[in-house]
Structures are given as structure tokens and as C-alpha cells.
Design a protein around this motif. Structure first.
Motif, mmCIF file in Angstrom:
data_model
loop_
_atom_site.group_PDB
_atom_site.id
_atom_site.type_symbol
_atom_site.label_atom_id
_atom_site.label_comp_id
_atom_site.label_asym_id
_atom_site.label_seq_id
_atom_site.Cartn_x
_atom_site.Cartn_y
_atom_site.Cartn_z
ATOM 1 N N ALA A 19 7.565 25.846 18.946
ATOM 2 C CA ALA A 19 8.237 25.227 20.088
ATOM 3 C C ALA A 19 7.239 24.443 20.941
ATOM 4 O O ALA A 19 7.611 23.480 21.609
ATOM 5 C CB ALA A 19 8.909 26.300 20.938
ATOM 6 N N GLN A 20 5.974 24.859 20.899
ATOM 7 C CA GLN A 20 4.969 24.139 21.694
ATOM 8 C C GLN A 20 4.741 22.746 21.107
ATOM 9 O O GLN A 20 4.656 21.758 21.832
ATOM 10 C CB GLN A 20 3.666 24.938 21.739
ATOM 11 C CG GLN A 20 3.825 26.240 22.519
ATOM 12 C CD GLN A 20 2.574 27.089 22.528
ATOM 13 O OE1 GLN A 20 1.588 26.773 21.879
ATOM 14 N NE2 GLN A 20 2.624 28.186 23.267
ATOM 15 N N VAL A 21 4.658 22.671 19.772
ATOM 16 C CA VAL A 21 4.476 21.365 19.128
ATOM 17 C C VAL A 21 5.717 20.506 19.366
ATOM 18 O O VAL A 21 5.632 19.341 19.778
ATOM 19 C CB VAL A 21 4.196 21.542 17.617
ATOM 20 C CG1 VAL A 21 4.135 20.182 16.930
ATOM 21 C CG2 VAL A 21 2.913 22.329 17.396
ATOM 22 N N ILE A 73 8.462 35.799 17.232
ATOM 23 C CA ILE A 73 7.032 35.703 16.909
ATOM 24 C C ILE A 73 6.161 36.496 17.903
ATOM 25 O O ILE A 73 5.255 37.211 17.506
ATOM 26 C CB ILE A 73 6.588 34.211 16.798
ATOM 27 C CG1 ILE A 73 5.163 34.118 16.263
ATOM 28 C CG2 ILE A 73 6.729 33.446 18.106
ATOM 29 C CD1 ILE A 73 5.014 34.436 14.817
ATOM 30 N N ASP A 74 6.479 36.415 19.200
ATOM 31 C CA ASP A 74 5.642 37.109 20.188
ATOM 32 C C ASP A 74 5.889 38.615 20.199
ATOM 33 O O ASP A 74 5.111 39.370 20.775
ATOM 34 C CB ASP A 74 5.908 36.548 21.592
ATOM 35 C CG ASP A 74 5.358 35.130 21.744
ATOM 36 O OD1 ASP A 74 4.482 34.738 20.951
ATOM 37 O OD2 ASP A 74 5.810 34.427 22.663
ATOM 38 N N GLU A 75 6.999 39.045 19.585
ATOM 39 C CA GLU A 75 7.360 40.455 19.625
ATOM 40 C C GLU A 75 6.803 41.234 18.431
ATOM 41 O O GLU A 75 6.977 42.458 18.349
ATOM 42 C CB GLU A 75 8.897 40.602 19.659
ATOM 43 C CG GLU A 75 9.532 40.193 20.964
ATOM 44 C CD GLU A 75 9.460 38.694 21.232
ATOM 45 O OE1 GLU A 75 8.559 38.292 22.018
ATOM 46 O OE2 GLU A 75 10.238 37.908 20.672
ATOM 47 N N VAL A 111 -3.013 32.650 14.885
ATOM 48 C CA VAL A 111 -3.510 31.659 15.846
ATOM 49 C C VAL A 111 -2.912 31.878 17.233
ATOM 50 O O VAL A 111 -2.797 30.950 18.026
ATOM 51 C CB VAL A 111 -3.284 30.205 15.353
ATOM 52 C CG1 VAL A 111 -4.178 29.912 14.160
ATOM 53 C CG2 VAL A 111 -1.817 29.931 15.008
ATOM 54 N N LYS A 112 -2.559 33.115 17.532
ATOM 55 C CA LYS A 112 -2.101 33.427 18.891
ATOM 56 C C LYS A 112 -3.328 33.750 19.768
ATOM 57 O O LYS A 112 -4.454 33.439 19.411
ATOM 58 C CB LYS A 112 -1.106 34.593 18.835
ATOM 59 C CG LYS A 112 0.200 34.227 18.118
ATOM 60 C CD LYS A 112 0.929 33.127 18.868
ATOM 61 C CE LYS A 112 2.177 32.669 18.153
ATOM 62 N NZ LYS A 112 2.775 31.482 18.746
ATOM 63 N N GLU A 113 -3.125 34.421 20.894
ATOM 64 C CA GLU A 113 -4.218 34.692 21.834
ATOM 65 C C GLU A 113 -5.410 35.341 21.128
ATOM 66 O O GLU A 113 -6.558 35.190 21.522
ATOM 67 C CB GLU A 113 -3.709 35.575 22.980
ATOM 68 C CG GLU A 113 -2.872 34.828 24.011
ATOM 69 C CD GLU A 113 -1.415 34.573 23.623
ATOM 70 O OE1 GLU A 113 -1.088 34.538 22.402
ATOM 71 O OE2 GLU A 113 -0.585 34.366 24.531
#
Ligand code: S3P
Length: 421
Positions: A161-163, A307-309, A334-336
Motif C-alpha cells: 500500500a505504501q508503493v 501483514i503487520d499482524e 523488510v519491515k522495521e
């Protein structure tokens, strides 16, 4: 910090505002002609970094508790900042800014903390370059020379969603139409908010078409609770005996609710009430009760919706009978931090049967585990997931950096221990 254990979790929690929507409300509010009042804003470090960047570009933003007022300056009202924009730990701030700044008539530099400097930015700078953008470097610091952009027809190569949002934002400034084809649906908060603001944007199935827009109208934003923050309590309520937790006013946009589907698949007792819609976003109260869980396979199109969960879903898998396979989740690397490696390393310390794979992990759950001295890798979601994991372990656990939770959930530990009283 010693992780104090609770023996049951009971009560109601209003989790803080949605991080993705809070960022977008500030950024898009800054580009409108009017004043945007944002209620329920997430005062976490990531969203505060977004505010700071827009203040540096001349936008007047008032913050009073959880209400933020953005005095927009129009599509062409941003000013050249006198310093490098600092985005801290926030990938969303960094990548979305690239989309906005590529088409300005001034130059900017962006950088962030040591984690952000290692995260790939080529995934936004390369497609933006196809639109004519001039962005130096594929890792922060990025140097952007503002220029005239043109529309493109772009097939997404990563479900992000960022891209997608960076391209949509650049498309607002580009000559001609920008068409973005998604292969897997990622969160659509940008599309919903921009449509409400009157942008020249349409969504047709998996395609988004955006054209240059001279004026955006301000709309007040009432930000729902973040399902990614509610996720920690959803799993806690399901795995802990004698528990019942209600999470009020949580955003349940269908592009974000993969965790509910997966927990239900695993046998979790979850119900949703008071479902309603506000500014295009679906909202509801989620109640979770103690449940007997069993393993499942998680992969394919559902991955972008949870994805974040995945770190906290991995915790649920530890307490589920049988095997859970998480696949198609290479984005976790490639997360935090590399969340596949981090979860496997830390869970292994507790005696959990977990194996790292190239695109996920395999967990054989339902066995007793013991406490450990955990590392968070400076990752907020690791800190909160490990806190939930430690509750069900025999013996004491510690965590090296509980402060990093403030990136997305500054009151996490207060809310958590309230449930145990
Ligand atoms: C976000 C999109 C996701 C998510 C991040 C927030 C957003 O990242 O992991 O926490 O607000 O657009 P990707 O776009 O990289 O998948």
C-alpha cells in the motif's frame, strides 16, 4: 524490563487510532484548501514524524491530545524545507513523502533512523522514476529534485500500500492519467480518503486510475482504532483462559481484516457488533473470548490484509494444537526488522518448535513453553507480541526495549495491565 504476568484478561479497551489513516489524514489534509480536524489521531512516534515533516514544509498543524488540526495550504502550497526531513522509524512517512515531493517545484532530502536507512526505497523510487521523478539513492538519505511528472500505466510488482499510495500521490501532480494495476489488494485508505476529498480518482476492481487534481476539499476525519493494535488483545483474549476482551470502535476495512478470518479459522471465539461506516471506513466492536485453537495454513492473497499482524498470529500459532504454516510472507523481511528472523530467534529461546522458511515460518504448537530474555530488535510489533507470548510461558521473561511500542501504541502496557486487574 521484567514482563509481569496476568492470569486472566477481562475488560474493554479503546485501542489508539489507526496508524495508516492518521498518516494519510495529515498528509492529505496539508494538501487541501481548508482546515482538517482529525479526531482519534494516533499520537505515536511514526505519525508525529509525519506532522514534523509537514510543519517543516510550512503547514500549520495544531496538536491537542488526540485531536489534530491541519491547516491545508492547497496542492501547491508546500514550501521547501530548510532542513532534511526526518522520518524516524516510519516507512509510511518516508515512502508516501516520495510520492508527494517528486512533483514539487523544490528539492528535498529525507532520512530516518538506522532501521529506516536499511529499508528498501527502490520499490518507490523506481516506479516514480518512470513518471519522470528524480530521486537519488535507493536507501535513505534520499535526495529529491522536484520536477514535472507524467502519468504511467504500472503493474505492481509487490503488494504494498505504501508503493501504491506513493504512485497515487505522484499521480495527483502528473500530466495525463496514472493507472495502477494491483495483483493482490492492499489497504485502500488512500483511495477512500482521496475520493472523499474530491480527487480525480477512480477504482475499478484491481485497477486505480488517478489524474492530476488542482484542489482537494478538506473533510474532517474521525479515526477508528487500529486493528493492528487490537490484534495483540485479540490473540491475548483467545489464548488466555477465563478471558473476555472487547475492543471498541476498531477499523474493520476489509483490506485489513485478515487476522479476524485467520483467528476464526483457528477456532477463536470472535464476534463483531455495532458495525457501521464512517467516511467510507468500516468500524465495529470486536469481542474475543478464551478459545481452543488449532493450527492452519496462511498464505496467498490474504497476506497483505494481515501483514503487520503476522508476529502476533505466530504467537497464536504457538498455543494452537497442530502445525501452522505461514508462507508467501517474504515482505516480513523488510519491515522495521526482519520479522521472520526475529520471531524465529526469539521464539526458539522459549523452547518453541519453529522453523524459518524462505517466505515465512512453520510452527508446531500446543506444547509447554518457558520464559526467556527477549530482544525486540527495536521493533514495536515484536515488543508487543513478545509481551503476549510471555504471559503463557512458565517462569519469568524480560524484554530489552519496551519503549519502542510507542511507535504505534504509546499506552500499550497501561492498557495491557488494566485487563489483568
Ligand atoms: C502501510 C502499509 C504496509 C504496512 C505498514 C503501513 C501503510 O506496508 O506494513 O505498517 O500505511 O500504507 P507495505 O506497503 O510496505 O506493505
Amino acid at each position: 524490563m521484567n514482563i509481569t504476568k496476568i492470569t486472566k484478561a477481562h475488560g474493554k479497551i479503546q485501542v489508539p487510532g489507526d496508524k495508516s489513516i492518521s498518516h494519510r489524514a495529515v498528509m492529505l489534509g496539508a494538501l487541501t484548501e481548508g482546515t482538517t480536524e482529525i479526531k482519534g489521531f494516533l499520537n505515536g512516534a511514526d505519525c508525529l514524524a509525519t506532522i514534523d515533516c509537514f510543519r517543516k514544509m510550512g503547514i500549520n498543524i495544531e496538536v491537542k491530545a488526540k485531536t489534530v488540526t491541519v491547516h491545508g495550504n492547497g496542492m501547491y502550497g508546500l514550501k521547501q524545507p530548510s532542513q532534511t526531513l526526518y522520518t524516524g522509524n516510519s516507512g509510511t512517512t518516508t515512502r508516501l513523502l516520495c510520492g508527494i515531493l517528486a512533483g514539487q517545484n523544490f528539492n528535498t532530502s529525507i532520512t530516518g533512523d538506522s532501521s529506516i536507512q536499511k529499508r528498501p526505497m527502490g520499490r518507490v523510487t523506481k516506479p516514480l522514476a518512470l513518471m519522470g521523478a528524480q530521486i537519488e539513492n535507493e536507501y535513505c538519505p534520499l535526495h529529491i529534485t522536484g520536477t514535472r511528472l507524467h502519468g504511467i500505466d504500472y503493474h505492481m510488482t509487490v503488494a504494498s500500500a505504501q508503493v501504491k499510495t506513493a504512485l497515487i500521490l505522484a499521480g495527483l501532480y502528473a500530466d495525463g492519467a496514472t493507472t495502477i494495476h494491483e495483483t493482490e489488494k492492499s489497504r485502500d485508505h488512500t483511495e477512500l480518503m482521496l475520493s472523499a476529498m474530491g480527487a480525480n480518482l477512480s477504482v475499478n476492481g484491481m485497477d486505480i486510475i488517478v489524474k492530476s487534481t488542482n484542489t482537494l476539499s478538506s473533510v474532517n476525519a474521525d479515526i477508528p482504532g487500529d486493528i493492528s493494535s487490537a490484534a495483540f488483545f485479540m490473540v491475548l483474549g483467545a489464548i488466555m483462559p477465563n478471558s473476555e476482551i472487547t475492543l471498541t470502535n476498531v477499523g474493520i476495512n476489509p483490506t485489513r481484516t485478515g487476522i479476524i478470518d485467520i483467528l476464526k479459522n483457528m477456532g477463536a471465539n470472535i464476534s463483531i457488533e455495532n458495525i457501521h461506516t464512517s467516511a467510507g471506513e468500516c468500524i465495529g466492536d470486536i469481542t474475543v473470548r478464551s478459545s481452543s485453537l488449532y493450527g492452519t495454513t496462511i498464505g496467498g492473497n490474504i497476506i497483505p490484509t494481515l501483514i503487520d499482524e503476522l508476529p502476533i498470529i505466530a504467537v497464536a500459532a504457538v498455543f494452537a494444537n497442530g502445525t501452522t504454516v505461514i508462507k508467501d510472507a517474504q515482505e516480513l523481511k523488510v519491515k522495521e526488522t526482519n520479522r521472520i528472523r526475529a520471531v524465529v530467534n526469539e521464539f526458539t529461546k522459549c523452547g518453541i518448535d519453529i522453523t524459518e522458511t524462505t517466505d515465512g515460518m512453520i510452527i508446531n504448537g500446543g506444547k509447554a513453553i518457558h520464559g526467556a530474555d527477549f530482544k525486540t530488535y527495536g521493533d514495536h510489533r515484536m515488543a508487543m507480541s513478545l509481551t503476549v507470548l510471555a504471559q503463557m510461558a512458565d517462569g519469568q521473561s524480560t524484554i530489552d526495549d519496551s519503549n519502542c511500542a510507542c511507535v504505534s501504541y504509546p499506552d500499550f502496557f497501561n492498557d495491557f495491565y488494566k485487563l489483568g486487574k
